[in-house]
Structures are given as C-alpha cells and as structure tokens.
Design an enzyme around this catalytic site. Structure first.
Site, PDB file in Angstrom:
ATOM      1  N   GLY A  13       1.836  -2.145 -26.039  1.00 22.65           N
ATOM      2  CA  GLY A  13       3.136  -1.780 -26.622  1.00 22.65           C
ATOM      3  C   GLY A  13       4.143  -1.259 -25.617  1.00 22.65           C
ATOM      4  O   GLY A  13       5.309  -1.041 -25.959  1.00 22.65           O
ATOM      5  N   VAL A  82      -2.351  -2.938 -17.561  1.00 24.82           N
ATOM      6  CA  VAL A  82      -0.974  -2.454 -17.396  1.00 24.82           C
ATOM      7  C   VAL A  82      -0.862  -0.984 -17.780  1.00 24.82           C
ATOM      8  O   VAL A  82      -0.059  -0.238 -17.227  1.00 24.82           O
ATOM      9  CB  VAL A  82       0.006  -3.307 -18.252  1.00 24.82           C
ATOM     10  CG1 VAL A  82       1.449  -2.995 -17.877  1.00 24.82           C
ATOM     11  CG2 VAL A  82      -0.265  -4.797 -18.088  1.00 24.82           C
ATOM     12  N   LYS A 158      -0.534   6.633  -8.408  1.00 22.14           N
ATOM     13  CA  LYS A 158      -0.606   5.166  -8.400  1.00 22.14           C
ATOM     14  C   LYS A 158      -1.344   4.669  -7.147  1.00 22.14           C
ATOM     15  O   LYS A 158      -2.072   3.689  -7.202  1.00 22.14           O
ATOM     16  CB  LYS A 158       0.796   4.535  -8.476  1.00 22.14           C
ATOM     17  CG  LYS A 158       1.504   4.661  -9.803  1.00 22.14           C
ATOM     18  CD  LYS A 158       0.766   4.075 -11.008  1.00 22.14           C
ATOM     19  CE  LYS A 158       0.794   2.583 -11.138  1.00 22.14           C
ATOM     20  NZ  LYS A 158       0.265   2.127 -12.459  1.00 22.14           N
ATOM     21  N   PRO A 181       5.279  -3.697  -8.871  1.00 22.95           N
ATOM     22  CA  PRO A 181       6.734  -3.750  -9.092  1.00 22.95           C
ATOM     23  C   PRO A 181       7.400  -2.433  -8.690  1.00 22.95           C
ATOM     24  O   PRO A 181       6.755  -1.384  -8.723  1.00 22.95           O
ATOM     25  CB  PRO A 181       6.867  -3.941 -10.613  1.00 22.95           C
ATOM     26  CG  PRO A 181       5.525  -3.639 -11.194  1.00 22.95           C
ATOM     27  CD  PRO A 181       4.548  -3.373 -10.095  1.00 22.95           C
ATOM     28  N   THR A 184      11.710  -0.836 -12.643  1.00 24.48           N
ATOM     29  CA  THR A 184      11.810  -2.057 -13.444  1.00 24.48           C
ATOM     30  C   THR A 184      12.902  -1.920 -14.507  1.00 24.48           C
ATOM     31  O   THR A 184      12.879  -0.988 -15.317  1.00 24.48           O
ATOM     32  CB  THR A 184      10.449  -2.366 -14.086  1.00 24.48           C
ATOM     33  OG1 THR A 184       9.474  -2.446 -13.037  1.00 24.48           O
ATOM     34  CG2 THR A 184      10.464  -3.673 -14.843  1.00 24.48           C
TER      35      THR A 184
HETATM   36  N1  NAP Z   1       8.663   0.920 -15.509  1.00 25.78           N
HETATM   37  C1  NAP Z   1       8.688   0.888 -14.185  1.00 25.78           C
HETATM   38  O1  NAP Z   1       9.741   1.017 -13.552  1.00 25.78           O
HETATM   39  C2  NAP Z   1       7.413   0.642 -13.419  1.00 25.78           C
HETATM   40  C3  NAP Z   1       7.504   0.368 -12.048  1.00 25.78           C
HETATM   41  C4  NAP Z   1       6.331   0.126 -11.325  1.00 25.78           C
HETATM   42  C5  NAP Z   1       5.105   0.146 -11.937  1.00 25.78           C
HETATM   43  N2  NAP Z   1       5.036   0.431 -13.267  1.00 25.78           N
HETATM   44  C6  NAP Z   1       3.708   0.449 -13.868  1.00 25.78           C
HETATM   45  O2  NAP Z   1       3.684  -0.481 -14.935  1.00 25.78           O
HETATM   46  C7  NAP Z   1       2.811  -0.028 -15.964  1.00 25.78           C
HETATM   47  C8  NAP Z   1       3.553   0.000 -17.282  1.00 25.78           C
HETATM   48  O3  NAP Z   1       4.691   0.815 -17.147  1.00 25.78           O
HETATM   49  P1  NAP Z   1       5.816   0.880 -18.272  1.00 25.78           P
HETATM   50  O4  NAP Z   1       7.068   1.313 -17.629  1.00 25.78           O
HETATM   51  O5  NAP Z   1       5.783  -0.350 -19.079  1.00 25.78           O
HETATM   52  O6  NAP Z   1       5.289   2.151 -19.079  1.00 25.78           O
HETATM   53  P2  NAP Z   1       5.233   2.505 -20.641  1.00 25.78           P
HETATM   54  O7  NAP Z   1       6.251   1.765 -21.412  1.00 25.78           O
HETATM   55  O8  NAP Z   1       5.244   3.990 -20.682  1.00 25.78           O
HETATM   56  O9  NAP Z   1       3.796   1.985 -21.007  1.00 25.78           O
HETATM   57  C9  NAP Z   1       2.640   2.645 -20.599  1.00 25.78           C
HETATM   58  C10 NAP Z   1       1.560   2.340 -21.584  1.00 25.78           C
HETATM   59  O10 NAP Z   1       0.354   2.971 -21.163  1.00 25.78           O
HETATM   60  C11 NAP Z   1      -0.298   3.435 -22.319  1.00 25.78           C
HETATM   61  N3  NAP Z   1      -1.194   4.554 -22.020  1.00 25.78           N
HETATM   62  C12 NAP Z   1      -0.931   5.717 -21.429  1.00 25.78           C
HETATM   63  N4  NAP Z   1      -2.031   6.472 -21.353  1.00 25.78           N
HETATM   64  C13 NAP Z   1      -3.026   5.758 -21.938  1.00 25.78           C
HETATM   65  C14 NAP Z   1      -4.398   5.991 -22.194  1.00 25.78           C
HETATM   66  N5  NAP Z   1      -5.021   7.134 -21.839  1.00 25.78           N
HETATM   67  N6  NAP Z   1      -5.110   5.023 -22.831  1.00 25.78           N
HETATM   68  C15 NAP Z   1      -4.522   3.878 -23.194  1.00 25.78           C
HETATM   69  N7  NAP Z   1      -3.226   3.591 -22.996  1.00 25.78           N
HETATM   70  C16 NAP Z   1      -2.495   4.529 -22.368  1.00 25.78           C
HETATM   71  C17 NAP Z   1       0.814   3.890 -23.251  1.00 25.78           C
HETATM   72  O11 NAP Z   1       0.313   3.834 -24.566  1.00 25.78           O
HETATM   73  P3  NAP Z   1       0.841   4.766 -25.733  1.00 25.78           P
HETATM   74  O12 NAP Z   1       1.923   3.959 -26.366  1.00 25.78           O
HETATM   75  O13 NAP Z   1      -0.344   4.941 -26.587  1.00 25.78           O
HETATM   76  O14 NAP Z   1       1.341   6.040 -25.116  1.00 25.78           O
HETATM   77  C18 NAP Z   1       1.882   2.837 -22.990  1.00 25.78           C
HETATM   78  O15 NAP Z   1       1.772   1.749 -23.850  1.00 25.78           O
HETATM   79  C19 NAP Z   1       2.287   1.336 -15.511  1.00 25.78           C
HETATM   80  O16 NAP Z   1       1.057   1.132 -14.889  1.00 25.78           O
HETATM   81  C20 NAP Z   1       3.335   1.779 -14.496  1.00 25.78           C
HETATM   82  O17 NAP Z   1       2.806   2.677 -13.546  1.00 25.78           O
HETATM   83  C21 NAP Z   1       6.154   0.677 -14.034  1.00 25.78           C
END
Ligand code: NAP
Length: 324
Positions: A13, A82, A158, A181, A184
């Site tokens: 999600g 992810v 990370k 990435p 983002t």
């Molecule tokens: N957004 C950026 O700019 C960016 C840049 C570089 C890398 N990333 C990486 O990309 C990935 C996704 O990032 P995003 O921005 O899409 O973040 P996001 O929208 O906050 O999504 C993170 C997801 O991780 C889940 N999560 C957190 N703790 C968990 C646990 N203990 N068990 C199961 N699920 C868990 C959350 O689920 P809930 O809905 O249940 O909380 C949420 O769906 C991450 O690994 C992040 O470090 C993001």
C-alpha cells in the site's frame, strides 16, 4: 508479458509499492501484496487497480513476523521487498535490519528464485570523504560512522539494511538485486499524503516562514522506480545494485522549476542571510539501469504531475493568485 508469474510485493500500500503493484499487474504478473492491515481504508486503492480483481491477492504480514512472510511468499517466483519503517529514529533501525533479514530468510525457505530489495541513495551518497570529482555510482556506500555521528538514522538504517540483506542472501544462496532510488516524486495512487509530497508542499504553502536549503539532492519519478524494479527482476543478466537516479540538482533549482509551472503559490526562498556559494550538483551514473532499458521521465513532467496529484487529493490548495 510476464506469462502469469506469481510474485509478492511487501508493503503493497506504500507510495512506491502501489505503483510497482500497478506496473506488475499491467505487465501480466499474478501479484500478492503484503499489508500490515489489509482492511485499513488507506489501502483501498489497491483493489481498484486494473487487473486487481483477477490477479491481486492481499496478505496480512508484518516484517517482524517470519511466519506471516512465509505464508505470503509460498509458491512465489520472486519477492519485491519494498516495505520499510522509515528509520528516521534510532529505535526503527533494528526493525529495518531485522525485517529485511526475515524477508530474505522467508524467501529462501519458500524457494523464491529472486528478491529485489528497495534500498535508497541514502545508502549510497552520504560519505563526506567522497571526492567532488568522483562519479556517484553503484560502488559508492554511505559512511555508517559518519551517519551515526550526524544522527542521520535514515541513511544509517538503509545502509545497514542493504548490507545485511546482501550478506543474508549470500549465506542463504538466494539471488538478491538492489534498486536504490533517491528522493522519489510523482503522483500518488492512494489518497494519503506521502513523505516526499509532504516535503514539497511545505515549500509551497508557508512562504518566507520556511527557507529552502542550498543543498544538492537526487530525484526520480515514482513510475520510473516501479519500472526499474521489474526490469532488474526480469533481466536474466541483472546482478547487484542499480542506482535509479533521474536527476541531481540543487533544491533551489528544483523549487524554481516548480515555480515556473505553478507561479501563484507562496513559495519559500533561500535564507536571505545565507551568502554561501550555490552548491553544485555532483556527477552521477545511472547507466546500469539505463542499459536494462529504463528511460527516465523528464523532471518537469514529474514535478507537474506531483503538484497536480497533490491538488487533486486535496493536499495542496489551488491558488489562482499570488499570496506573496
Ligand atoms: N519515497 C522516497 O523518496 C524513497 C527514496 C528512496 C528509497 N525509498 C525506499 O522505498 C521504500 C518504500 O518507500 P515509500 O516512500 O513508498 O514509503 P511508504 O509509502 O511509507 O511505504 C512504506 C511501507 O512499509 C510498510 N511497513 C513499515 N513497517 C512495516 C513492518 N514492520 N511490516 C510490514 N510493513 C511495514 C508500511 O506499511 P503500513 O502501511 O502498514 O505502515 C508502508 O506500506 C522504502 O524501503 C524506502 O526506504 C523511498
């Protein structure tokens, strides 16, 4: 087309994972998405995706619960890991590391062929000793001692999560590929405000109450990140890390690009007392992922789509006159 391969996406999600699920469904995969709470209305958008009725199943799983991960991975050809707590507090760092190890072990025990792990350029660029002439590429790692000292828990977490994923995958003999990435941007599929959208809105809504830092950051479109994950997964020759950076620029320049297209917002500005020279972008390479076929979305298109999405979801007021 993916001929109906069964794959699993953790944290389905989330901002990036939702676009990945959408992309995988479009490409013909049968998708399992893990969620901590499948009934939570914030995940409702997943069921509306094209192909979801026929080929998306949602599984309840937590990264800290190994059995729940095994249940979701059973029979899968691949896992896209992810999900991550955003480890911006020290106490979340062990969750990011242990959760990643649980994913690798559950995938290995369920005979999953390939894991794609979403790392971050936070695991790549935070190194004060990198020479300004060095091209940022897949050989670069953030300096964990420096991250500790500066309390940069996100980069610290990370980096350690990626390193432990690699070590655990090697120990278990499972293939692990990494997509890293940077910051983002792009439209959201869910109704909620994601962390990077929040970041942009804060520079567009409070005018001079906030200043824009003279700092260089990497950027990418969320749709490119989704595609990059699938490209590394399906390319037989893919191995190791893939930087998925579209652009590197000063944040002041980025805000200027948004201003060009949406001039009526009360934009924040650079601190008027800051007379340090403008920080220039460092060189970087995104050649490895380009070689697999990724074409990056132009930054102006990404910014425009991001702002329109924030407006449509009610996170950003629509200004038709300047508030400054
Ligand atoms: N957004 C950026 O700019 C960016 C840049 C570089 C890398 N990333 C990486 O990309 C990935 C996704 O990032 P995003 O921005 O899409 O973040 P996001 O929208 O906050 O999504 C993170 C997801 O991780 C889940 N999560 C957190 N703790 C968990 C646990 N203990 N068990 C199961 N699920 C868990 C959350 O689920 P809930 O809905 O249940 O909380 C949420 O769906 C991450 O690994 C992040 O470090 C993001």
């Amino acid at each position: 087309m993916a001929s109906g391969k069964l794959i699993c996406v953790t944290g389905a999600g989330g901002f990036i994972a939702s676009w990945l699920v959408k992309h995988l469904l479009q490409e013909g995969y049968v998708v399992r998405g893990t969620l901590r709470d499948p009934e939570n209305p914030k995940n409702a958008h997943l069921k509306e995706l094209e192909g979801a009725k026929e080929r998306l199943a949602l599984y309840k799983a937590d990264l800290m619960n190994y059995d729940s991960l095994c249940n979701a991975f059973k029979g899968c050809d691949g896992v896209f890991h992810v999900a991550s707590p955003l480890p911006n507090e020290l106490k979340l760092v062990p969750v990011a590391i242990e959760g990643t190890k649980n994913v690798v072990n559950a995938a290995a025990d369920m005979n999953v062929r390939r894991i794609v792990f979403t790392s971050s350029y936070g695991a790549v660029h935070m190194d004060p000793n990198r020479s300004p002439d060095k091209v940022l590429d897949e050989t670069c790692w953030s300096d964990t001692e420096f991250c500790l000292k500066t309390k940069n828990w996100y980069c610290y977490g990370k980096t350690l999560a990626e390193k432990s994923a690699m070590a655990e995958a090697k120990r278990r003999g499972v293939q692990l590929l990494v997509v890293a990435p940077p910051f983002t941007l792009g439209p959201t599929l869910s109704q909620g405000l994601h962390s990077t959208g929040k970041h942009l809105t804060k520079y567009m809504t409070v005018g001079t109450k906030r200043t824009v830092p003279n700092a260089v950051v990497g950027y990418v479109d969320v749709r490119d990140v989704a595609q990059a994950h699938e490209l590394v997964y399906k390319s037989p020759k893919a191995s190791g890390r893939y930087l998925c950076i579209g652009y590197v620029m000063n944040r002041l320049e980025l805000i200027d690009l948004v201003k060009e297209r949406f001039p009526h917002y009360p934009f924040s500005k650079r601190d008027e007392h800051d007379d340090t020279p403008i920080v220039k972008p460092y060189k970087f390479s995104n050649q490895r992922i380009k070689d697999l076929g990724l074409l990056f979305t132009p930054i102006k298109e990404t910014l425009s789509d991001t702002v329109i999405s924030l407006q449509e979801k009610g996170h950003l007021p629509i200004y038709t006159f300047s508030k400054l």
